[in-house]
Write an enzyme that holds these catalytic residues in place. Structure first.
Site, short mmCIF file in Angstrom:
data_model
loop_
_atom_site.label_atom_id
_atom_site.label_comp_id
_atom_site.label_asym_id
_atom_site.label_seq_id
_atom_site.Cartn_x
_atom_site.Cartn_y
_atom_site.Cartn_z
CB SER A 1 38.03 43.39 36.12
OG SER A 1 37.04 42.95 37.03
CG HIS B 1 36.31 47.11 34.78
ND1 HIS B 1 35.64 47.94 33.89
CD2 HIS B 1 35.50 46.04 34.97
CE1 HIS B 1 34.49 47.37 33.55
NE2 HIS B 1 34.37 46.22 34.20
CG HIS C 1 30.61 46.96 34.20
ND1 HIS C 1 31.09 45.74 33.75
CD2 HIS C 1 29.36 47.08 33.68
CE1 HIS C 1 30.18 45.17 32.99
NE2 HIS C 1 29.11 45.95 32.93
CG MET D 1 28.87 43.36 28.79
SD MET D 1 30.26 43.62 29.91
CE MET D 1 30.56 41.96 30.51
CG ASP E 1 34.08 43.71 31.16
OD1 ASP E 1 34.89 42.83 31.50
OD2 ASP E 1 33.27 44.25 31.95
C1 DX5 Z 1 31.95 40.23 34.05
C2 DX5 Z 1 32.71 41.46 34.43
C3 DX5 Z 1 34.10 41.50 33.91
C4 DX5 Z 1 34.99 40.41 34.43
C5 DX5 Z 1 36.13 40.20 33.45
O1 DX5 Z 1 30.62 40.40 34.36
O2 DX5 Z 1 32.06 42.60 33.95
O3 DX5 Z 1 34.68 42.77 34.15
O4 DX5 Z 1 35.53 40.71 35.69
O5 DX5 Z 1 36.86 39.12 33.85
P1 DX5 Z 1 37.81 38.27 32.88
O6 DX5 Z 1 38.81 39.20 32.32
O7 DX5 Z 1 38.39 37.25 33.78
O8 DX5 Z 1 36.91 37.69 31.81
ZN ZN Z 2 33.04 44.59 33.98
#
Ligand code: DX5
Ligand code: ZN
Length: 213
Positions: free
Chosen positions: A7, A32, A65, A136, A174
């Site tokens: 991401s 992502h 996303h 999520m 995610d």
């Molecule tokens: C949160 C996002 C994620 C986030 C993940 O709303 O959708 O994609 O960037 O980040 P990490 O891996 O740091 O939890």
């Molecule tokens: Zn995400």
């Protein structure tokens, strides 16, 4: 093999192109891209201009996303910006079925996402319209949060459902993915792991990606 989708929310935006090249070279399978509108989630990230800029410099698969309210309004623009897959939140759509159909009509892959408190039953009827289901494992809005184990039961449920219904959607997870939570998600049935902090905050991105796999 489990796919990894780093991401870019956790990247350094002052050198975004270099950061993307580093994960591409490290073997990431998708990229992502977290879009937030400050309404569906209490944070604002970036939108189409950033996506179209990075599209010029990479052939990576763009896993977009959308954490935005009524995403159907902007699907066409995200396609023009370079999205390959668009995932929308069931909680953010007045008509999720129409939204998923519209994504496919644009020739893109379609994804539906559920927040940690939303049960799989809320999306069951939509599954035939989905190429991907995004579970999520944190409240959407911010990177760097702690993994919520409730996601594991939902991954297993979705894995069982796709066999039962003879569907072929992929399961993506995610939020809070590190070596330990990655393993649990893979065992539960996840195909794609999104990882922000654990990949971009590591000096050796290849080692970080390999460790998640
Ligand atoms: C949160 C996002 C994620 C986030 C993940 O709303 O959708 O994609 O960037 O980040 P990490 O891996 O740091 O939890
Ligand atoms: Zn995400």
């Amino acid at each position: 093999m489990t796919k990894i989708s780093p991401s870019i929310l956790a990247a350094d935006f002052s050198k975004l192109g270099e950061d993307i090249a580093s994960v591409e070279n490290a073997g990431a399978d998708l990229l992502h891209i977290d879009v937030m509108d400050g309404i569906f989630v209490p944070n604002i990230s970036f939108g189409m201009p950033v996506i179209s800029s990075i599209r010029k410099n990479t052939g990576m698969f763009f896993d977009v996303h959308l954490m935005i309210s009524e995403p159907i309004r902007y699907l066409d623009e995200f396609k023009k910006a370079g999205a390959d897959l668009i995932t929308v939140h069931v909680e953010a759509c007045k008509d999720p079925e129409k939204t998923l159909r519209a994504i496919r009509e644009l020739g893109l892959k379609s994804g539906i996402s559920i927040k940690p408190c939303t049960p799989v039953s809320e999306i069951r009827a939509l599954l035939p319209l989905c190429d991907l289901v995004l579970v999520m494992s944190v409240e959407p809005g911010f990177g760097g949060q702690k993994f919520m184990p409730i996601a594991l039961d939902k991954i297993s449920e979705l894995d069982a459902l796709r066999k039962e219904l003879a569907l072929s959607y992929e399961i993506e997870v995610d939020g809070g993915i590190n070596e330990e939570t990655a393993k649990a998600c893979t065992i539960a049935g996840a195909d794609i792991l999104v990882a922000g902090s654990s990949v971009f905050r590591s000096d050796d991105r290849k080692a970080a990606i390999d460790a998640l796999r």
